[in-house]
Design an enzyme around this catalytic site. Structure first.
Site, short mmCIF file in Angstrom:
data_model
loop_
_atom_site.label_atom_id
_atom_site.label_comp_id
_atom_site.label_asym_id
_atom_site.label_seq_id
_atom_site.Cartn_x
_atom_site.Cartn_y
_atom_site.Cartn_z
N LYS A 192 66.86 -17.96 -63.61
CA LYS A 192 66.68 -19.30 -63.05
C LYS A 192 65.31 -19.43 -62.38
CE LYS A 192 69.03 -22.29 -59.70
NZ LYS A 192 70.25 -22.48 -58.91
N GLY A 209 73.63 -19.89 -59.95
CA GLY A 209 73.58 -18.77 -60.89
C GLY A 209 74.95 -18.38 -61.41
N ARG A 210 75.89 -18.21 -60.49
CA ARG A 210 77.23 -17.75 -60.90
C ARG A 210 78.05 -18.85 -61.56
NH1 ARG A 210 76.20 -17.91 -55.70
NH2 ARG A 210 77.46 -19.02 -54.19
N HIS A 234 98.34 2.93 -65.50
CA HIS A 234 98.34 4.40 -65.50
C HIS A 234 97.39 4.94 -64.45
CE1 HIS A 234 100.82 4.65 -69.14
NE2 HIS A 234 100.31 3.43 -69.32
N GLU A 258 64.24 -7.35 -60.82
CA GLU A 258 64.87 -6.57 -61.89
C GLU A 258 64.55 -7.19 -63.25
OE1 GLU A 258 66.29 -7.62 -59.14
OE2 GLU A 258 67.84 -6.25 -58.42
N GLU A 262 80.65 -13.84 -54.11
CA GLU A 262 79.36 -14.41 -53.74
C GLU A 262 79.58 -15.84 -53.22
OE1 GLU A 262 76.42 -13.97 -56.81
OE2 GLU A 262 74.85 -14.84 -55.58
N LYS A 314 66.84 -9.29 -52.38
CA LYS A 314 65.64 -9.54 -53.19
C LYS A 314 64.38 -9.26 -52.38
CE LYS A 314 67.64 -12.82 -56.48
NZ LYS A 314 67.53 -14.04 -57.25
#
Ligand code: G6Q
Length: 544
Positions: free
Chosen positions: A208, A269-270, A386, A214, A355, A506
């Protein structure tokens, strides 16, 4: 609408009193009291059947939770979101992911301008591009067709695309590979390009802001890798496209902005997997399937916006989450998809839920005096059975669970699917009803072993049943959780759409990076622990 602080809302006090009555009531009792409970406490919309009967609630609980929704201004807040009000107060932004899936011809205003035509203009640009990549018309620099698509992005620019690709892999173009690089750990990139031919590889740089450490680090590494293989600066043009809101930075990186797909600051973003951030999804499953997914989202949006709360799936799920979080002190919610294709769904949900609702102050900046967002986690069934289900069945913590299942499998194989569904229903049943000492004894268990084999039950769950995992079904499911998160955030009166904790991360690393590089020992001004770790790392990597 003026909303009183949470503890001052009458329904809150009533729920506190009511909880004292409810905390020791067993689901066995509730089911014994009402033979029709398992059919009554259900709701159905947009092809999703929600069985919420195995929750520790009565009609009175529901009534009070619904009053709480009213007193929290849920209706007005939903309207405000759809109207484009700046409900993300700390960032002064509108929250309009619902516009991303609005049909052509709809009107959703942002600052007085209808954004729906813009949304469709981007979709109409994505579709032919996706088709060209899929059918081989879009060629790489050397004339070879694209076989590998690698999305570079992190957080909201990664988790949605990965989840959607995995979820809809059945519908994907199987002659192509789709990979996702997010971590700044070089291993992520190295493994993603392992064995890939640069001449056949397309990178989608999804960011965005186009400034995320990263993503930009991985994008530069990708360009170096490509140029090392193709040995021509001009190669970037055919092997890099961008998805971003920041055209200036895209151009600076060297991607022609005609190969940029945009979105807007009113998409968090999410909440962006159905924007251009979903370009990798569209290439994988094709534009028609992508649009079907958007239609699924939209159907759930309309349900959330218009259905009365007592039949409103996201509202009910959100209110139940509040019930356990704030009154029973439950700290987590388990989400267990009994569908292997949804293996990344819990990871996706972790960002969406935590978030959004991991906040400690109200919209007015006042410290909350109640718990907000629970921890969401999960794994696909039956695998989880399990391992960690033991704790859900017999541990000391209350873990409400959502079980997600589909009536039809995409891969019919013998009796596999019946076995899968038998397991999900059996788990919800066992968690709710447990096994009494009498039952355990009747199985011939010696007295000393009875306590170990006893299951208290009274562990609540929702069962969410859909017909088949289609692109539309995925859209509905994601929107269901988005709006459940919205409901919870509205009750808690927090900003579900900012993420200052992420922003902090960030900034922090940026300060330390140059401290590794300095040839001379730099003056370290952190705490003594951080200083010592930096020194030790410098020494260990041989630069100290
Ligand atoms: C999502 C967050 C965060 C964001 C990433 C990537 O809601 O804001 O996860 O998506 O930090 O940001 P960019 O897309 O700007 O690279």
């Amino acid at each position: 609408m003026n909303v009183a602080p949470l503890r001052k809302r009458p329904a809150w006090a009533a729920l506190e009193q009511h909880h004292k009555k409810m905390r020791d009531v067993h689901l066995r009792q509730l089911f014994a009291d009402d033979a029709g409970r398992g059919e009554k406490m259900t709701a159905e919309a947009a092809g999703i059947y929600l069985d919420y009967s195995k929750n520790r609630i009565t009609d009175e609980t529901l009534g009070l939770l619904l009053q709480l929704a009213e007193q929290s201004g849920l209706r007005a807040h939903i309207d405000a979101m759809f109207r484009g009000d700046k409900i993300n107060v700390s960032e002064k932004r509108a929250v309009l992911h619902v516009a991303l899936r609005a049909p052509k011809g709809a009107t959703i205003l942002h600052d007085g301008k209808n954004v729906v035509p813009d949304v469709h203009a981007v979709l109409d640009k994505m579709a032919p591009f996706a088709e060209r990549v899929r059918n081989g018309e879009w060629k790489g620099h050397t004339g070879k067709r694209i076989r590998n698509v690698i999305n570079i992005g992190i957080g909201g620019s990664d988790l949605g695309p990965v989840m959607a690709y995995e979820a809809l892999r059945h519908y994907s173009e199987r002659t192509m590979t789709f990979r996702f690089v997010s971590n700044v750990d070089g291993t992520d990139f190295a493994e993603a390009v392992h064995g890939a031919d640069p001449a056949e590889t397309l990178f989608i740089v999804s960011s965005k802001t186009f400034t995320t450490l990263e993503t930009m680090t991985n994008a530069h590494t990708a360009r170096d890798w490509l140029l090392a293989g193709l040995k021509d600066q001009a190669a970037t043009a055919k092997h890099f496209v961008a998805v971003s809101t920041n055209a200036a930075e895209v151009a600076k990186f060297g991607i022609d902005t005609t190969n940029m797909f945009g979105f807007w600051d009113w998409v968090g973003g999410r909440y962006s997997m159905d924007s251009a951030i979903g370009l990798s999804t569209m290439i994988a499953i094709g534009p028609a399937n992508f649009r079907a997914m958007l239609d699924g989202f939209h159907e759930m949006d309309e349900h959330f916006r218009s259905a009365p709360f007592e039949r409103n799936l996201p509202a009910l799920m959100g209110l139940l989450a509040v019930w356990y979080n704030d009154f029973f002190g439950a700290q987590t919610v388990g989400v267990m998809p009994y569908e292997q294709y949804l293996k990344r769904f819990p990871a996706y949900l972790q960002q969406l839920t935590m978030e959004s609702n991991g906040k400690h102050v109200t919209l007015d900046g006042v410290h909350v005096d109640y718990n907000t967002g629970p921890i969401y986690w999960g794994e696909p069934g039956t695998n989880g059975q399990h391992s960690f289900y033991q704790l859900i069945h017999q541990g000391t913590r209350l873990i409400p669970c959502d079980f997600i299942a589909f009536a039809h499998t995409l891969n019919p194989l013998g009796r596999h699917h019946d076995m899968l569904l038998a397991n999900v229903f059996a788990q919800a049943e066992a968690l709710a009803f447990g096994k009494t000492a009498e039952q355990v004894k009747a199985e011939g268990t010696p007295d000393w072993l009875v306590p170990h084999r006893l299951f208290e039950g009274n562990r609540p769950s929702n069962v969410i049943l859909l017909d088949k995992l289609t692109p539309a079904a995925l859209g509905k499911l994601v929107a269901l959780y988005e709006h459940s998160v919205f409901t919870q955030g509205t009750i808690w009166q927090i900003d579900s759409f900012d993420q200052w904790g992420v922003e902090l991360g960030k900034e922090l690393a940026q300060r330390i990076i140059p401290e590794f590089e300095d040839a001379k020992e730099p003056k370290l001004a952190h705490d003594s622990s951080t200083n010592a770790l930096i020194r030790r790392y410098r020494k260990m990597k041989g630069s100290g």
